[in-house]
Write a protein that holds these residues in place. Structure first.
Motif, short mmCIF file in Angstrom:
data_model
loop_
_atom_site.label_atom_id
_atom_site.label_comp_id
_atom_site.label_asym_id
_atom_site.label_seq_id
_atom_site.Cartn_x
_atom_site.Cartn_y
_atom_site.Cartn_z
N UNK A 231 0.94 -1.14 0.16
CA UNK A 231 -0.03 -0.03 -0.06
C UNK A 231 0.89 1.32 -0.16
N UNK A 232 1.87 1.10 0.76
CA UNK A 232 2.89 2.49 0.60
C UNK A 232 3.33 2.71 -0.58
N UNK A 233 3.74 1.78 -1.35
CA UNK A 233 4.52 1.56 -2.64
C UNK A 233 3.38 2.39 -3.42
N UNK A 234 2.29 1.96 -3.51
CA UNK A 234 1.18 2.45 -4.51
C UNK A 234 0.79 3.80 -4.24
N UNK A 235 0.71 4.31 -2.98
CA UNK A 235 0.47 5.58 -2.44
C UNK A 235 1.63 6.45 -2.67
N UNK A 236 2.62 6.02 -2.65
CA UNK A 236 3.95 6.94 -2.88
C UNK A 236 3.86 7.86 -4.05
N UNK A 237 2.95 7.68 -5.02
CA UNK A 237 2.95 8.64 -6.12
C UNK A 237 2.30 9.99 -5.66
N UNK A 238 1.52 10.16 -4.63
CA UNK A 238 0.98 11.35 -4.00
C UNK A 238 2.35 12.08 -3.58
N UNK A 239 3.16 11.57 -2.85
CA UNK A 239 4.56 12.46 -2.60
C UNK A 239 5.42 12.77 -3.74
N UNK A 240 5.54 11.88 -4.76
CA UNK A 240 6.38 12.11 -5.88
C UNK A 240 5.78 13.56 -6.72
N UNK A 241 4.23 13.32 -6.88
CA UNK A 241 3.79 14.18 -7.57
C UNK A 241 4.01 15.65 -6.83
N UNK A 242 3.58 15.70 -5.67
CA UNK A 242 3.28 17.12 -4.85
C UNK A 242 4.82 17.59 -5.04
#
Length: 431
Positions: A231-242
């Motif tokens: 779940x962390x890996x799939x959610x990490x897109x949020x921080x990469x984008x921001x």
């Protein structure tokens, strides 16, 4: 504060695998250990009949994480189906009103299905398809994970079964209807506290009886290894984008990143890209509930102790015998007596500050953001907004607070209206 990394976000090479995407901003605490431990927290503490199925999931995910075709399909669906990247929105009027630090939102509420949950649900659905499973099963609290998983299941052609506490079903009726419209079986859990913890228990029991059919698509960075990592890996897109967006727009990093914490998936997604930036404060906001009395809050980071819950070692609100305490939050998605093991590790390391906001402050934040900026936030996300409202006036105007708005508040409108005594009647009648 300026960006010290000479390689700005738009100069970084495009990743070809999920592993490469997660390694764009590297920190030792993102390394995956074979046993899924984050310091002394995590692991897979399971009955013997689940050891094999969990090992199967871990092996399948390890392969998928390195597979360019898997990542290409995942990235395509995030773009074409979810609607990523989600935008940044500066809160100009509210920041002016507060008179201190500027507040900027990361708009996960604008994703398809209305929250960050779709980020990992699409990934979990693709993983289940890859493993030859025929059905997804999971718990949900506020219903956002349930709706997102039901949507992802429909997208890839899988069956779906969602377990939900009876208390939450009553509070989140619109999301229950949405799940059923999407073809998902919704199971009402009537035992004990009838909320999120009991929903997890119920879903796990069904999964344990038939792991060949199901993939347990857990809804946060909790549970036995490998789920906190998945779940962390799939959610990490949020921080990469921001991180990319804020550098491109402002030429600098934020002074703080703020996110609500229940199990901790949206906060983990928001924080991971900034873990190595020591000048960026990371602030997780827990549910202070009605009071600090036992059963009146869900302040796991503030009042929890090391224990075992749902197959993981983590911080738990529990009694002397190790039985989880009853918990309360105005936000159904946060009323959980544990927390993701990596969050417990972050507290131990002192890298993330964990604070709490009570129900009254959350309701106030819900209303102020709605009326001042035209954005109706989820009650979960309103915890992060409430803390930003609290600290912004104390900070210099040149500082910037990035708040992860993890979901929209459509699901909460009826409940909030009842709490505030707002009816559906017109303010004025003209004949």
């Amino acid at each position: 504060m300026t960006v010290t990394d000479p390689c700005t976000a738009d100069q970084q090479p495009e990743p070809t695998t999920l592993a490469e995407a997660c390694d764009l901003v590297h920190t030792p605490d993102l390394d995956i250990s074979e046993d899924g431990m984050f310091g002394t927290y995590g692991g897979a503490h399971l009955p013997p009949q689940l050891a094999g199925p969990m090992r199967e999931v871990a092996e399948a995910y390890a392969e998928a994480r390195q597979d360019p075709e898997f990542y290409a399909e995942y990235a395509r669906l995030l773009r074409d189906f979810v609607g990523r990247p989600s935008p940044l929105t500066p809160l100009e009027r509210l920041s002016d009103e507060l008179g201190g630090a500027r507040i900027v939102l990361k708009r996960e509420d604008l994703n398809h299905t209305g929250a960050h949950k779709i980020n990992h649900c699409v990934g979990e659905a693709l993983l289940a398809k890859r493993m030859g499973k025929t059905s997804l099963i999971a718990e949900t609290g506020a219903g956002q994970h349930g709706v997102a998983l039901a949507t992802a299941a429909a997208l890839v052609g899988l069956d779906c079964e969602i377990h939900m506490g009876a208390v939450d079903i009553a509070k989140q009726h619109p999301n229950v209807v949405r799940m059923r419209l999407l073809g998902t079986k919704v199971v009402s859990v009537e035992r004990e506290g009838r909320s999120l913890k009991e929903a997890v228990d119920s879903a796990f029991a069904v999964y344990a009886a038939n792991p060949e059919k199901y993939l347990f698509a857990i809804g946060s960075v909790v549970g036995p290894h490998p789920f906190p990592t998945i779940v962390r890996d799939f959610q990490a897109v949020v921080g990469r984008e921001s991180r990319r967006q804020i550098v491109e727009r402002y030429g600098r990093l934020p002074d703080a990143v703020i996110a609500c914490v229940g199990g901790g998936s949206n906060a983990m997604g928001a924080f991971t890209a900034y873990l190595d930036d020591s000048d960026v404060r990371l602030i997780g906001v827990e549910p202070g509930g009605r009071s600090q009395a036992k059963g009146e809050h869900a302040m796991t980071m503030g009042k929890g102790v090391p224990g075992m819950l749902h197959g993981m070692s983590t911080l738990v609100l529990q009694d002397e015998e190790g039985t989880p305490d009853p918990v309360h939050s105005i936000a159904s998605g946060l009323d959980y007596p544990g927390v993701g093991p990596q969050h417990a590790r972050f507290k131990e390391l002192g890298r993330v500050e964990y604070v709490a906001e009570d129900d009254a402050a959350v309701l106030d934040a819900f209303q102020r953001l709605s009326r001042t900026e035209g954005i109706v936030p989820a009650l979960e996300s309103s915890h992060a907004v409430a803390h930003a409202l609290r600290i912004a006036p104390r900070l210099p105007k040149e500082q910037m607070l990035l708040v992860n708005l993890s979901g929209r508040g459509d699901k909460d409108v009826d409940y909030v209206a009842e709490k505030l005594g707002i009816t559906g009647d017109a303010d004025e009648v003209v004949h």
